[in-house]
Design an enzyme around this catalytic site. Structure first.
Site, short mmCIF file in Angstrom:
data_model
loop_
_atom_site.label_atom_id
_atom_site.label_comp_id
_atom_site.label_asym_id
_atom_site.label_seq_id
_atom_site.Cartn_x
_atom_site.Cartn_y
_atom_site.Cartn_z
CB THR A 181 3.28 -9.20 5.89
OG1 THR A 181 4.54 -9.48 6.52
CG2 THR A 181 2.27 -10.24 6.35
CD GLU A 206 -1.26 -10.84 8.26
OE1 GLU A 206 -0.23 -10.57 8.88
OE2 GLU A 206 -1.86 -10.00 7.52
CE LYS A 218 -1.51 3.57 22.86
NZ LYS A 218 -0.93 3.59 21.49
CD1 TRP A 255 -5.85 6.16 23.44
CD2 TRP A 255 -7.05 4.68 22.27
NE1 TRP A 255 -5.49 4.93 23.87
CE2 TRP A 255 -6.21 3.99 23.17
CE3 TRP A 255 -7.89 3.95 21.44
CZ2 TRP A 255 -6.18 2.61 23.25
CZ3 TRP A 255 -7.86 2.57 21.53
CH2 TRP A 255 -7.02 1.91 22.41
#
Length: 555
Positions: A188, A335, A447, A452
């Site tokens: 990654t 992944e 937030k 949100w």
């Protein structure tokens, strides 16, 4: 009761053998800045066998040692892609855009035995040599570059062409290799800590190829010429190099010529039918095509797949309307090998009816199961409304991270659920018919006052403005609301737009409480090593006071 079917291993060696024979006339072409230099699949297969002989007989790669590549997208890299896993070793693609300390960490963590490098990237490799473990014994150099930079290396330095010359053009690739054994290793990008290694199996690569070439995904055939702009070190170029060899799709490799002008030139000259890259590549290419007039011909290019981050709808529509190029969203991550979903609309819709589906991250195939998990850990319905973190599982989804040479796999931390699902870190919804819509990364959701705000939604709306080249929105601390959005924008050259104009434009497109009060005009959005917006750099610049911020509206 067991079946009566043969148990034949699914391996990269089978892909190599099939491509080099059945599709031997297909080609891999590498752009050299002015033209494409070609080899047939048959020639690539023969050279892959020669490379395998050299790795085994001269460099001592006899088991599952890691053989790393520090290379651009080119024919020699394709040869390594096929040879290394097919002989039973592990292909380890090194991201040449990572910071030096992360690159050294990855080489040491993987315990690479050999590095095959393009000569042009030796200035990146040479300073790392004093930091590398003695497990690295050989460096193989391909193409022009200053070999003198490697003078301090304690191991052996080899010339790629000299190393494989005069070796047999066939190799006894093992036919009884366990398909669950490691084939490739990719790390990654390490944006929140040390990079993590994902170890793909032969089985996962093979099954992933079958999905990539299916009509439900990219639909490759032997009639296609593929231009993988996405680097071969970025999740194995999204599986394109192996998938192309499976079905005979010819490849046009851009090498290091990834800027808008050479990309436009090679599309015009070579006539690819398909390409893939992150959105920032296509933003630059669109500007080049728009300014290039009749100098470029992109009429051969039917499809562009964009992944890595959400594509602005305005960019998708511009390519469709001005150049007849269909831009398709795809979603995935290191992944997930990386294919997770592809945004082909359902059948029977008008072009206008298709747009809402095209703007999603796509539909999951049968081989990728997904669930939406709420803040309390409960599974949410697939109704296109319930929002939560996306978790996935499937035959090419990681179950753990590579623990390092001689170490056990690492399934700790917060990336894997107790029942084995991958926690993607993406927040979104899934519809009843399997379409994924992401609203943000969990770490990037703003937030504000108990609500949100999607940074991606604000970015997409801002990039619909004709004077905005790029936009990145991040959360910053706010005494009253906890967090509020900070909008950073890159204006097109010659634009006289100001942040008040942009805020007025945005006001007609989002709820008033979502409008950013803080704005900054910047020269360019910081990018990660794989071309994604690097929002942690923006947040750090704001915290340090390095950004020139204009405040608008009420706090």
């Amino acid at each position: 009761m067991l079946s009566t079917m043969q148990d034949v291993p699914l391996t990269v060696a089978r892909i190599l053998e099939h491509g080099a024979t059945v599709h031997g006339a297909s080609t891999v072409a590498t752009w050299d800045g002015e033209r494409a230099v070609r080899r047939t699949f048959a020639e690539v297969g023969a050279r892959a066998a020669q490379l395998a002989h050299a790795l085994r007989d001269e460099l001592g790669v006899t088991g599952d040692q890691r053989v790393a590549t520090l290379m651009w997208n080119n024919t020699e890299h394709q040869e390594a892609y096929l040879a290394i896993p097919s002989m039973g070793a592990v292909l380890h693609t090194l991201n040449l855009r990572l910071p030096p300390q992360q690159l050294a960490f990855i080489i040491n963590h993987a315990a690479d035995h050999v590095i095959i490098a393009n000569g042009s990237v030796l200035p990146l490799l040479a300073p790392l040599l004093p930091q590398l473990n003695p497990t690295l014994r050989h460096i193989v150099v391909s193409g022009p570059g200053d070999r003198g930079l490697l003078a301090g290396f304690s191991g052996s330095v080899h010339e790629y062409e000299e190393l494989i010359a005069d070796r047999p053009t066939s190799f006894p690739f093992p036919t009884d290799l366990d398909e669950r054994s490691a084939a490739a290793l990719c790390y990654t990008s390490g944006t929140t800590g040390d990079p993590k290694g994902v170890l793909y199996s032969h089985r996962s690569v093979y099954l992933h190829c079958l999905q990539v070439v299916s009509a439900e995904s990219f639909g490759f055939t032997a009639r296609d010429l593929l231009l993988p702009v996405v680097p071969m070190f970025h999740v194995n170029a999204w599986g394109i190099p192996h998938a192309a060899f499976m079905v005979g799709s010819s490849l046009l490799m851009p090498d290091r010529f990834l800027q808008p002008k050479p990309l436009a030139a090679m599309i015009t000259a070579e006539r690819p039918t398909f390409s893939a890259a992150v959105p920032t590549i296509w933003t630059g290419l669109l500007d080049e095509l728009d300014s290039g007039g009749e100098a470029y011909d992109t009429s051969s290019l039917d499809t562009v797949v964009i992944g890595g981050s959400a594509c602005p709808p305005a960019l998708m529509k511009a390519f469709q309307d001005r150049y007849g190029i269909e831009v398709i969203h795809a979603w995935g991550m290191t992944e997930t090998s990386p294919l997770g979903s592809v945004a082909h609309p359902p059948a029977g819709l008008t072009p206008e009816q298709e747009w809402p589906y095209r703007l999603t991250q796509g539909r999951f195939p049968a081989t990728v199961q997904a669930r939406v998990v709420g803040p309390d850990g409960s599974a949410m319905p697939h109704d296109g409304v319930a929002e939560g973190e996306i978790e996935v599982r499937g035959p090419w989804i990681a179950r753990a991270y590579f623990g390092g040479a001689g170490q056990q796999p690492d399934a700790g931390g917060d990336k894997f659920s107790d029942d084995g699902w991958l926690r993607t870190g993406d927040v979104g919804t899934v519809s009843a018919d399997g379409y994924l819509t992401l609203t943000d990364r969990a770490k990037d959701v703003i937030k504000s006052g108990g609500e949100w705000i999607s940074s991606v939604a604000l970015e997409n709306e801002l990039m619909a403005h004709p004077d905005v080249l790029e936009a990145a929105v991040v959360a910053v601390p706010d005494e009253k609301w906890g967090e509020r959005p900070l909008a950073t924008v890159v204006l097109r050259p010659g634009s006289d737009a100001d942040v008040r104009t942009l805020r007025e434009f945005l006001a007609g497109r989002v709820a008033s409480w979502q409008l950013p009060e803080r704005w900054a005009v910047i020269e360019s959005v910081p990018k990660t090593s794989v071309g994604k917006f690097d929002k942690k750099v923006i947040r750090a610049s704001y915290a340090d006071g390095a950004l020139s911020v204009t405040k608008l509206g009420k706090e």
